[in-house]
Write a protein that holds these residues in place. Structure first.
Motif: not given
Length: 334
Positions: A214-224
């Protein structure tokens, strides 16, 4: 996730500084440019902003984007400074109060996200009744999808799972009452996992790894992708000097893929050693806690109901959006 090739964005020119990878000090300090660089509003930029971000990091680390009306900050260290340094404040129209944290990740920058009092979320947990509601919803949605030959996880799962924690709670943070960002982040998270069947198999065996994914996804493809700030005083960054009282666009999507901070930044790797745990937002923010819980319980419900979950034949996800970004459809075969 797939992306279209943008138009009107120049390809980056290799420079000697890129050969000394992952050393921020290797980057020369340059003068800020009032123009000449590509704009985030250029035609095609929203289809694949990451190529644009690379051009900005390498050739225009600090430049004024006239169509946007703000200075662009694209390098990880510079973006981190703009989000945390007291010489920057919330932009007048972005809803961020001056005394609150910078809106980033899943957090809207509410003063309620600052450490204070004895609210349940400040202990790093979600209230039990809300956690039960999320889990129950996840399993109901997953079981409905399991009986279909094909389903769209965005429309039939991600859109309905995020819980509105503000219902009936007078003192709930505004962050907890907004679900759109968590919906987008959940869609990107599932897309990144579905792209790698082997990784999905690992998640079934070791569900505790879901948090890292989950943390990695937010880094690679942040919603903002872009957060607006403004300078209170003159600030010198690696790319040059910002004037006082200047609007600044922090390119979150660019910072998360800066090779000076992350090894192989375009690769989705939950096992990376250089993971950035500050990507989602302040640790006590209700939206941050809820987002992670929804990802963990949502994935568990999907895998329990559909062990063979995979992409529909011929489908691959494509993210869209400029300020906020994520896949609008996830067609799968349960």
């Amino acid at each position: 996730m797939q992306a279209d090739t943008p138009r009107d964005i120049p390809a980056p020119t290799p420079s000697p500084e890129r050969r000394t990878a992952r050393r921020p000090s290797a980057r020369p300090r340059r003068s800020a440019r009032a123009g000449g660089g590509p704009s985030v509003l250029a035609p095609g930029a929203a289809h694949d902003p990451y190529r644009l971000y690379r051009v900005l990091r390498e050739e225009y680390p600090l430049c004024f984007d006239a169509p946007l009306g703000a200075w662009l900050v694209s390098r990880y260290d510079d973006v981190a400074t703009a989000l945390t340094d007291p010489r920057f404040a919330g932009y007048p129209h972005d809803g961020a109060p001056r005394g609150g944290p910078a809106p980033v990740g899943l957090c809207h920058g509410s003063v309620g996200c600052l450490p204070r009092g004895r609210h349940a979320v400040e202990t790093g947990s979600v209230p039990g009744h809300l956690a039960e509601r999320v889990e129950r919803t996840a399993y109901v949605l997953a079981r409905r999808i399991a009986g279909r030959p094909q389903a769209d996880l965005v429309k039939e799962f991600c859109r309905w799972l995020p819980a509105d924690a503000g219902t009936g709670t007078a003192d709930a943070s505004p962050c907890a009452r907004h679900t759109a960002l968590r919906e987008t982040a959940l869609a990107s998270f599932l897309a990144n996992l579905l792209e790698d069947p082997d990784l999905m198999a690992v998640m079934r065996i070791e569900p505790a790894l879901t948090g890292r994914a989950w943390t990695e996804s937010l880094r690679r493809d942040p919603p903002v992708q872009i957060v607006l700030r403004r300078t209170v005083a003159e600030v010198t960054l690696s790319g040059g000097t910002l004037p006082a009282r200047a609007p600044v666009a922090c390119l979150i999507g660019s910072a998360g893929r800066d090779p000076e901070r992350f090894a192989a930044p375009d690769v989705f790797d939950p096992f990376r050693r250089d993971q950035d745990r500050g990507t989602p937002g302040p640790a006590g923010c209700p939206a941050v806690l809820l987002g992670r819980l929804e990802a963990e319980l949502g994935l568990r419900a999907l895998l329990d109901a559909m062990p063979g979950l995979r992409w529909a034949d011929g489908f691959r996800p494509a993210a869209t959006g400029l300020l906020t970004r994520g896949p609008r459809s996830l067609l799968v075969r349960p």
